[in-house]
Design a protein around this motif. Structure first.
Motif, PDB file in Angstrom:
ATOM      1  N   GLN A   1       0.826  -1.203   0.000  1.00  0.00           N
ATOM      2  CA  GLN A   1       0.000   0.000   0.000  1.00  0.00           C
ATOM      3  C   GLN A   1       0.862   1.255   0.000  1.00  0.00           C
ATOM      4  O   GLN A   1       0.560   2.238  -0.699  1.00  0.00           O
ATOM      5  N   ARG A   2       1.949   1.238   0.732  1.00  0.00           N
ATOM      6  CA  ARG A   2       2.854   2.392   0.736  1.00  0.00           C
ATOM      7  C   ARG A   2       3.412   2.635  -0.673  1.00  0.00           C
ATOM      8  O   ARG A   2       3.473   3.779  -1.148  1.00  0.00           O
ATOM      9  N   ARG A   3       3.792   1.564  -1.350  1.00  0.00           N
ATOM     10  CA  ARG A   3       4.299   1.690  -2.713  1.00  0.00           C
ATOM     11  C   ARG A   3       3.241   2.279  -3.640  1.00  0.00           C
ATOM     12  O   ARG A   3       3.536   3.171  -4.465  1.00  0.00           O
ATOM     13  N   ALA A   4       2.002   1.837  -3.508  1.00  0.00           N
ATOM     14  CA  ALA A   4       0.928   2.353  -4.363  1.00  0.00           C
ATOM     15  C   ALA A   4       0.731   3.845  -4.133  1.00  0.00           C
ATOM     16  O   ALA A   4       0.578   4.625  -5.090  1.00  0.00           O
ATOM     17  N   PHE A   5       0.716   4.277  -2.880  1.00  0.00           N
ATOM     18  CA  PHE A   5       0.577   5.703  -2.601  1.00  0.00           C
ATOM     19  C   PHE A   5       1.713   6.492  -3.254  1.00  0.00           C
ATOM     20  O   PHE A   5       1.493   7.544  -3.863  1.00  0.00           O
ATOM     21  N   GLU A   6       2.933   6.003  -3.119  1.00  0.00           N
ATOM     22  CA  GLU A   6       4.080   6.733  -3.652  1.00  0.00           C
ATOM     23  C   GLU A   6       4.019   6.849  -5.167  1.00  0.00           C
ATOM     24  O   GLU A   6       4.282   7.923  -5.732  1.00  0.00           O
ATOM     25  N   VAL A   7       3.655   5.766  -5.842  1.00  0.00           N
ATOM     26  CA  VAL A   7       3.582   5.788  -7.304  1.00  0.00           C
ATOM     27  C   VAL A   7       2.466   6.715  -7.775  1.00  0.00           C
ATOM     28  O   VAL A   7       2.649   7.533  -8.689  1.00  0.00           O
ATOM     29  N   GLN A   8       1.317   6.622  -7.149  1.00  0.00           N
ATOM     30  CA  GLN A   8       0.164   7.399  -7.599  1.00  0.00           C
ATOM     31  C   GLN A   8       0.304   8.883  -7.277  1.00  0.00           C
ATOM     32  O   GLN A   8      -0.081   9.745  -8.078  1.00  0.00           O
TER      33      GLN A   8
END
Length: 267
Positions: free
Chosen positions: A162-169
């Motif tokens: 989830q942290r990765r998704a936030f960072e990418v988006q």
């Protein structure tokens, strides 16, 4: 093309579509098991997740079809978790000839109007993100979407994804956001492939309601309610979920008429 992994040499193709709090790593407990059961298995990162950046306006269902085209796959069974289930349904509506079967794990549903409680949850997530508290937003998602069977390892894995998704988006330009695919609840009645709808007894009420509605509207659907599951059974009981998928996808319901051409593996 979406970042992806391939496994298996079977003639039947299964494409795994992750939830909105995860990426393709959520399928670690099922990926090799399905290949060992005789299927050719693909798992991908949708745009804005994992290793797939947001680099253009996009419809996730079109991205999925582009991936199938790039792999030389004519038809595939689509297994979707939560948001990935909604994407799978959109593919089945917009590109019906490409889907041989559906497995929907605690799936989203096109056209569903969220309850007041779920909308309030979404506002809380937005507030945390706007305040720059990504740790708080990640914790909110971990606490909400994992059921009682999820241990510390599963919670940490969702935290990282989830942290990765936030960072990418959050790094993407606003104009590269997703495009509305124009699929509504009424369109689902035209999906004529076998479908297994899976719900979790400990899931958020909205998703249990969606499972009921999907089972009623899809012409060839069967429903399984997992009395132990929250929202992410693939992470909560990986082996049991792998067995459920393999049984459905290899008994003839989930793989009929699925054909494929050989292609080079992706990353």
């Amino acid at each position: 093309m979406l970042s992806h992994d391939l496994a298996g040499e079977g003639s039947s193709v299964v494409l795994l579509l992750h939830s909105g709090v995860c990426d393709r790593r959520m399928w670690d407990g099922q990926f090799a098991a399905l290949a060992a059961a005789g299927m050719r298995v693909v798992r991908c990162d949708l745009r804005g997740f994992g290793e797939t950046p947001v680099d253009a306006p996009h419809a996730h269902s079109d991205d999925v079809v582009e991936l199938l085209d790039g792999l030389g796959v004519e038809r595939a069974a689509l297994v979707g978790s939560s948001f990935g289930g909604e994407v799978a349904l959109e593919v089945a509506v917009r590109h019906p000839g490409r889907v041989s079967a559906l497995v929907l794990l605690c799936s989203g549903m096109p056209g569903y109007e969220a309850s007041d409680e779920l909308r309030a949850w979404g506002r809380r997530e937005d507030e945390l993100i706007e305040a720059g508290d990504l740790d708080g937003a990640v914790a909110l998602n971990v606490d909400t979407w994992l059921g009682p069977e999820a241990g510390a390892e599963a919670r940490e894995r969702v935290r990282r994804m989830q942290r990765r998704a936030f960072e990418v988006q959050l790094a993407a330009p606003e104009e590269f956001g997703p495009v509305d695919p124009g699929v509504g609840a009424a369109d689902l009645a035209g999906i004529d492939v076998p479908c297994l709808v899976v719900s979790g007894a400990h899931d958020v009420p909205d998703f249990r309601e969606m499972a009921t509605r999907l089972t009623a509207v899809l012409p060839d659907a069967q429903h399984v309610d997992l009395d132990w599951a929250g929202h992410l059974p693939a992470l909560e009981r990986p082996e049991e979920t792998a067995e459920l998928l393999a049984e459905y996808l290899t008994d003839g319901s989930g793989t009929r008429d699925a054909t494929t051409a050989r292609a080079e593996p992706g990353r």
